[in-house]
Design an enzyme around this catalytic site. Structure first.
Site, PDB file in Angstrom:
ATOM      1  N   ILE A 162      -7.451   7.947  13.927  1.00  0.00           N
ATOM      2  CA  ILE A 162      -8.560   7.436  13.125  1.00  0.00           C
ATOM      3  C   ILE A 162      -9.231   6.318  13.925  1.00  0.00           C
ATOM      4  CG2 ILE A 162      -9.271   6.423  10.945  1.00  0.00           C
ATOM      5  CD1 ILE A 162      -8.033   9.245  10.744  1.00  0.00           C
ATOM      6  N   SER A 163     -10.442   6.579  14.412  1.00  0.00           N
ATOM      7  CA  SER A 163     -11.167   5.598  15.210  1.00  0.00           C
ATOM      8  C   SER A 163     -12.273   4.954  14.358  1.00  0.00           C
ATOM      9  CB  SER A 163     -11.733   6.252  16.466  1.00  0.00           C
ATOM     10  OG  SER A 163     -12.216   5.276  17.362  1.00  0.00           O
ATOM     11  N   LYS A 199     -17.001   0.894  15.583  1.00  0.00           N
ATOM     12  CA  LYS A 199     -16.922  -0.361  16.349  1.00  0.00           C
ATOM     13  C   LYS A 199     -16.382  -0.128  17.762  1.00  0.00           C
ATOM     14  CE  LYS A 199     -16.510  -3.318  12.278  1.00  0.00           C
ATOM     15  NZ  LYS A 199     -16.843  -2.259  11.320  1.00  0.00           N
ATOM     16  N   VAL A 219     -15.756   2.486   4.931  1.00  0.00           N
ATOM     17  CA  VAL A 219     -15.415   3.299   3.772  1.00  0.00           C
ATOM     18  C   VAL A 219     -15.489   2.423   2.521  1.00  0.00           C
ATOM     19  CG1 VAL A 219     -13.636   4.716   2.694  1.00  0.00           C
ATOM     20  CG2 VAL A 219     -13.944   4.776   5.177  1.00  0.00           C
ATOM     21  N   LEU A 220     -16.330   2.827   1.586  1.00  0.00           N
ATOM     22  CA  LEU A 220     -16.548   2.037   0.374  1.00  0.00           C
ATOM     23  C   LEU A 220     -15.257   1.865  -0.411  1.00  0.00           C
ATOM     24  CD1 LEU A 220     -19.913   3.597  -0.825  1.00  0.00           C
ATOM     25  CD2 LEU A 220     -19.566   1.214  -0.196  1.00  0.00           C
ATOM     26  N   GLU A 229     -19.117 -10.011  15.890  1.00  0.00           N
ATOM     27  CA  GLU A 229     -19.821  -9.137  14.949  1.00  0.00           C
ATOM     28  C   GLU A 229     -21.207  -8.752  15.459  1.00  0.00           C
ATOM     29  OE1 GLU A 229     -19.808  -8.966  10.151  1.00  0.00           O
ATOM     30  OE2 GLU A 229     -20.482 -10.848  11.013  1.00  0.00           O
ATOM     31  N   ARG A 232     -20.208 -13.518  12.355  1.00  0.00           N
ATOM     32  CA  ARG A 232     -18.878 -13.980  12.721  1.00  0.00           C
ATOM     33  C   ARG A 232     -18.586 -13.614  14.175  1.00  0.00           C
ATOM     34  NH1 ARG A 232     -15.740 -10.949   7.997  1.00  0.00           N
ATOM     35  NH2 ARG A 232     -16.987  -9.295   8.921  1.00  0.00           N
ATOM     36  N   ASN A 255       0.827  -1.217   0.000  1.00  0.00           N
ATOM     37  CA  ASN A 255       0.000   0.000   0.000  1.00  0.00           C
ATOM     38  C   ASN A 255       0.856   1.260   0.000  1.00  0.00           C
ATOM     39  OD1 ASN A 255      -2.412  -1.419   0.021  1.00  0.00           O
ATOM     40  ND2 ASN A 255      -2.519  -1.478   2.247  1.00  0.00           N
TER      41      ASN A 255
END
Length: 363
Positions: free
Chosen positions: A88-89, A92, A162-163, A257, A254, A1
């Site tokens: 960045i949280s 969840k 985030v898509l 979840e 899962r 990345n």
């Protein structure tokens, strides 16, 4: 990345002065070296293990990387004159039912605990929970002086999915459709909040500009999306008919979840503050017993470092809103050898042992 981003930026902005450095937030010495050399004014801290089921199976790694990685990076930022630190949280982190969410809630608590000490002018009293032989670094006069004069503004930005991001459901569905299905959905009623990458990035940058007082910013994610509907729409957009040409298979929730994610805890609902941006809100600060918090954090760090199962119990003590939804995988056994680990079902093990002098036993 990192390589992909580096190439993209070089192509789009050839005159940009860009340094791409690889390191781990778990490595205090590396982090201190980077901060000492570059002296960044703004840090966007996104490094974390984010995959919920994987972290259920490896809770100590979630603590080492997410919680302690945040602690070490935030400490280094504070000691080297960083002006703003943006964590960045995730949604969840609200009433978490999984290790990943609870570890990110702990990250929010860490930056608020740091902020309290900075506001008191006592950042040098924050415990140095380090490894990697840092004794010579943390007593360096530049570091101790930096802590005494620390003015870092900490902030967390909490939002949902985030898509198109790594690990998101869109790329998974796309692969499954290309393979002819089935498209796997955990539950017919599961819903999630989504925003696009450009929207998420722009809101995070703007929230960072507002940063002060250890605030937690909550992004307005709009209306939640039913994942089953998303799967059906993606199948149709690919030119197929759902259920007829491409099947949808419901595989069950899962470990860890939820059916739905929340952006706010009950205690935050009526105390939200507005900002100049209609999609950015501020959650009220947490009340933290700092002395107990740092003592418990030391226990948590030690449990994780020793890969102890106790880490889940300590995490639950530290994050009272964490209610684990951990299911033991009773139908599988992990077989480990030097350099190799394999996962077999009981049936597979029974087949492998059948006919040998060691027949498979129940349990």
């Amino acid at each position: 990345n990192a390589y992909d981003i580096q190439q993209e930026l070089r192509k789009k902005y050839p005159d940009l002065k860009l340094d791409t450095i690889i390191g781990s937030v778990r490595d205090s010495r590396k982090i201190f070296k980077v901060f000492d050399e570059y002296r960044p004014e703004i840090v966007y801290h996104a490094a974390a293990h984010k995959h919920v089921p994987l972290m259920e199976d490896s809770p100590c790694e979630a603590i080492k990387n997410n919680a302690m990685g945040t602690y070490k990076t935030a400490y280094a930022a504070m000691a080297h004159g960083c002006k703003r630190f943006v964590l960045i949280s995730t949604d969840k982190a609200v009433n978490p039912t999984n290790i990943m969410g609870a570890s990110k809630r702990l990250c929010e608590m860490i930056i608020q605990a740091f902020d309290y000490k900075i506001k008191e002018g006592k950042a040098n009293e924050i415990p140095q929970l380090f490894t990697h032989g840092m004794d010579d670094v943390i007593v360096d006069p530049k570091v101790t002086e930096g802590l005494k004069n620390a003015q870092t503004e900490f902030v967390a930005v909490r939002f949902g999915n985030v898509l198109g991001s790594n690990g998101s459901v869109i790329p998974l569905f796309k692969k499954q459709i290309e393979a002819g299905g089935p498209v796997t959905v955990t539950h017919p009623d599961i819903i999630r909040y989504f925003m696009t990458i450009p929207e998420a990035v722009s809101l995070v940058l703007e929230a960072g500009a507002y940063a002060k007082n250890g605030q937690i910013f909550v992004l307005n994610m709009g209306d939640p999306v039913r994942i089953a509907d998303l799967a059906k729409n993606m199948i149709r957009l690919s030119g197929y008919e759902p259920e007829k040409e491409i099947k949808i298979k419901y595989i069950g929730l899962r470990p860890g979840e939820k059916l739905y994610e929340e952006l706010l805890m009950d205690s935050e609902q009526d105390k939200m503050a507005k900002t100049a941006h209609n999609k950015i809100f501020i959650a009220p600060p947490m009340q933290i017993d700092l002395e107990k918090f740092y003592t418990d954090l030391q226990r948590l760090k030690d449990s994780a470092r020793h890969n102890s199962d106790e880490v889940v119990d300590v995490l639950q003590e530290m994050v009272p809103t964490y209610h684990p939804n951990r299911r033991v995988r009773a139908d599988h056994t992990v077989v480990a050898a030097t350099g190799n680990t394999a996962l077999f079902s009981r049936e597979e093990i029974a087949q492998k042992l059948r006919g040998t002098e060691h027949p498979a036993e129940e349990g």
